[in-house]
Design a protein around this motif. Sequence first.
Motif, PDB file in Angstrom:
ATOM      1  N   ASN A 101       2.691   9.016   8.006  1.00  0.00           N
ATOM      2  CA  ASN A 101       3.233   8.031   8.942  1.00  0.00           C
ATOM      3  C   ASN A 101       3.598   6.722   8.241  1.00  0.00           C
ATOM      4  O   ASN A 101       3.448   5.637   8.813  1.00  0.00           O
ATOM      5  N   LYS A 102       4.019   6.857   7.018  1.00  0.00           N
ATOM      6  CA  LYS A 102       4.507   5.755   6.179  1.00  0.00           C
ATOM      7  C   LYS A 102       3.410   4.793   5.723  1.00  0.00           C
ATOM      8  O   LYS A 102       3.151   4.686   4.550  1.00  0.00           O
ATOM      9  N   PHE A 103       2.773   4.063   6.631  1.00  0.00           N
ATOM     10  CA  PHE A 103       1.711   3.146   6.230  1.00  0.00           C
ATOM     11  C   PHE A 103       0.326   3.698   6.565  1.00  0.00           C
ATOM     12  O   PHE A 103      -0.671   3.010   6.405  1.00  0.00           O
ATOM     13  N   CYS A 104       0.298   4.905   7.072  1.00  0.00           N
ATOM     14  CA  CYS A 104      -0.975   5.580   7.307  1.00  0.00           C
ATOM     15  C   CYS A 104      -0.733   7.091   7.276  1.00  0.00           C
ATOM     16  O   CYS A 104       0.411   7.543   7.361  1.00  0.00           O
ATOM     17  N   VAL A 105      -1.805   7.838   7.096  1.00  0.00           N
ATOM     18  CA  VAL A 105      -1.702   9.298   7.075  1.00  0.00           C
ATOM     19  C   VAL A 105      -2.611   9.844   8.173  1.00  0.00           C
ATOM     20  O   VAL A 105      -3.739   9.388   8.334  1.00  0.00           O
ATOM     21  N   SER A 106      -2.088  10.815   8.933  1.00  0.00           N
ATOM     22  CA  SER A 106      -2.887  11.423   9.999  1.00  0.00           C
ATOM     23  C   SER A 106      -3.223  12.860   9.626  1.00  0.00           C
ATOM     24  O   SER A 106      -2.348  13.618   9.208  1.00  0.00           O
TER      25      SER A 106
ATOM     26  N   PHE B  68       0.808  -1.227   0.000  1.00  0.00           N
ATOM     27  CA  PHE B  68       0.000   0.000   0.000  1.00  0.00           C
ATOM     28  C   PHE B  68       0.843   1.281   0.000  1.00  0.00           C
ATOM     29  O   PHE B  68       0.296   2.371  -0.055  1.00  0.00           O
ATOM     30  N   LEU B  69       2.169   1.124   0.096  1.00  0.00           N
ATOM     31  CA  LEU B  69       3.019   2.314   0.210  1.00  0.00           C
ATOM     32  C   LEU B  69       2.779   3.362  -0.894  1.00  0.00           C
ATOM     33  O   LEU B  69       2.597   4.549  -0.582  1.00  0.00           O
TER      34      LEU B  69
ATOM     35  N   ASN C 258       1.328   7.210  -0.211  1.00  0.00           N
ATOM     36  CA  ASN C 258       2.044   8.428  -0.610  1.00  0.00           C
ATOM     37  C   ASN C 258       1.179   9.325  -1.496  1.00  0.00           C
ATOM     38  O   ASN C 258       1.203  10.550  -1.382  1.00  0.00           O
ATOM     39  N   LYS C 259       0.405   8.678  -2.378  1.00  0.00           N
ATOM     40  CA  LYS C 259      -0.450   9.438  -3.304  1.00  0.00           C
ATOM     41  C   LYS C 259      -1.552  10.163  -2.522  1.00  0.00           C
ATOM     42  O   LYS C 259      -1.807  11.345  -2.726  1.00  0.00           O
TER      43      LYS C 259
ATOM     44  N   ARG D 210      -5.749   4.640   6.662  1.00  0.00           N
ATOM     45  CA  ARG D 210      -4.851   3.483   6.629  1.00  0.00           C
ATOM     46  C   ARG D 210      -5.394   2.394   5.698  1.00  0.00           C
ATOM     47  O   ARG D 210      -6.561   2.430   5.324  1.00  0.00           O
ATOM     48  N   PRO D 211      -4.566   1.424   5.331  1.00  0.00           N
ATOM     49  CA  PRO D 211      -5.016   0.356   4.436  1.00  0.00           C
ATOM     50  C   PRO D 211      -6.128  -0.494   5.064  1.00  0.00           C
ATOM     51  O   PRO D 211      -6.150  -0.679   6.286  1.00  0.00           O
TER      52      PRO D 211
END
Length: 375
Positions: free
Chosen positions: A222-227, A196-197, A201-202, A267-268
């Motif tokens: 946060n790499k594997f999630c965005v806050s 999912f990286l 990022n997108k 997050r994914p």
Amino acid sequence: MTKQNVSGPKSGVNPAMFATAVTKAPLLGSCINDITSKSTFVEMTGGPRIIKSWVDSMRASSPTHDYMSTTLYEDRTSWMVHHPSAVDMFEDITSASKGKKIVMFLDYDGTLSPIVDDPDQAFMSDAMRGTVKNLARYFPTAIVSGRCRDKVYNFVQLAELYYAGSHGMDIEGPSKGSKYYKKGAQTVLFQPANEFLPMINKVYKELLDKTKSAEGVIVENNKFCVSVHFRCVDDKKWGELAQEVRSVLKEYPKLILSQGRKVLEIRPIIKWDKGKAIEFLLQSLGYAKCDDVFPIYIGDDRTDEDAFKVLSKRGQGLGILVSKVPKDTHASYSLQEPCEVMKFLQRLVEWKRLSLRRRSKIQKQLEEIKTSLKY
Ligand SMILES: [Mg+2]
């Protein structure tokens, strides 16, 4: 003037290392493309009612001082009966752990460090760092955070710990040189959401663009999630901002949204959370099916409830919620703020130190008796 803060993962992680060292969690089954538990997640579909529900839920988990001092504070006494202070109940806790191996799991923000307006300034005190360092001398200790792993490592700076970043989607064991590092053993490293990286990022870039006119918003990669942090946003604008987030997310059916203390997190959509992360770590430590393990998890946020639930379901160890106000929780005990967490951890270290000293003294006496009997 519009202020938008951007917070991205720091460099220092070697992608090649992940390509070769990622391990799977064989007993935990497949998690990719499996819809995760709904407990801490919110629906992506729906109209204004859903947006209002997100905002109400964030307010409930981030009560203001006024709210705290009226409605919820009146319930505190009865709530404390069911979730007593872990410091006050310290003897009961250590008594329950008798004969078992304590393993410590600690959230970072709001647990080891105070909640601050700028997430990049959420530093832990030297006293807290020293306490956690002492803790790790006696118990395997892991930091389990929503932050990206290298960022939380930069805050904590203790090589002897396990780190589970991005809500447990990025796990690494202690560095070489620590007492828990096993020579020749495969590094504990697990990244269930690796694929999912590019998508994360997108969506991070799109969220930055979409929310750029919202004053005070902080979008953190946060790499594997965005806050998306609402902490510095006028709360009258929360609904509008949540709507912007939703407009981006509706184009990504493989991402899901959860809310925490003044934050929406993307997050994914995989069956992986802080609860799964602690199961993975217990398994990695060799405690998957042991009766003599006593995990203690301390955290302050909704995402920590997944870990509390796992411990409750396993019937092992206990969860401690860090909160000044009553909240629905699966934790058994409570602490009010990071300084109380530090006090609890210090007592745990002192208790263990005294137990070991007492045991050593008894062994020495037994040896002396044996020796005297020989002559
Ligand atoms: Mg927290």
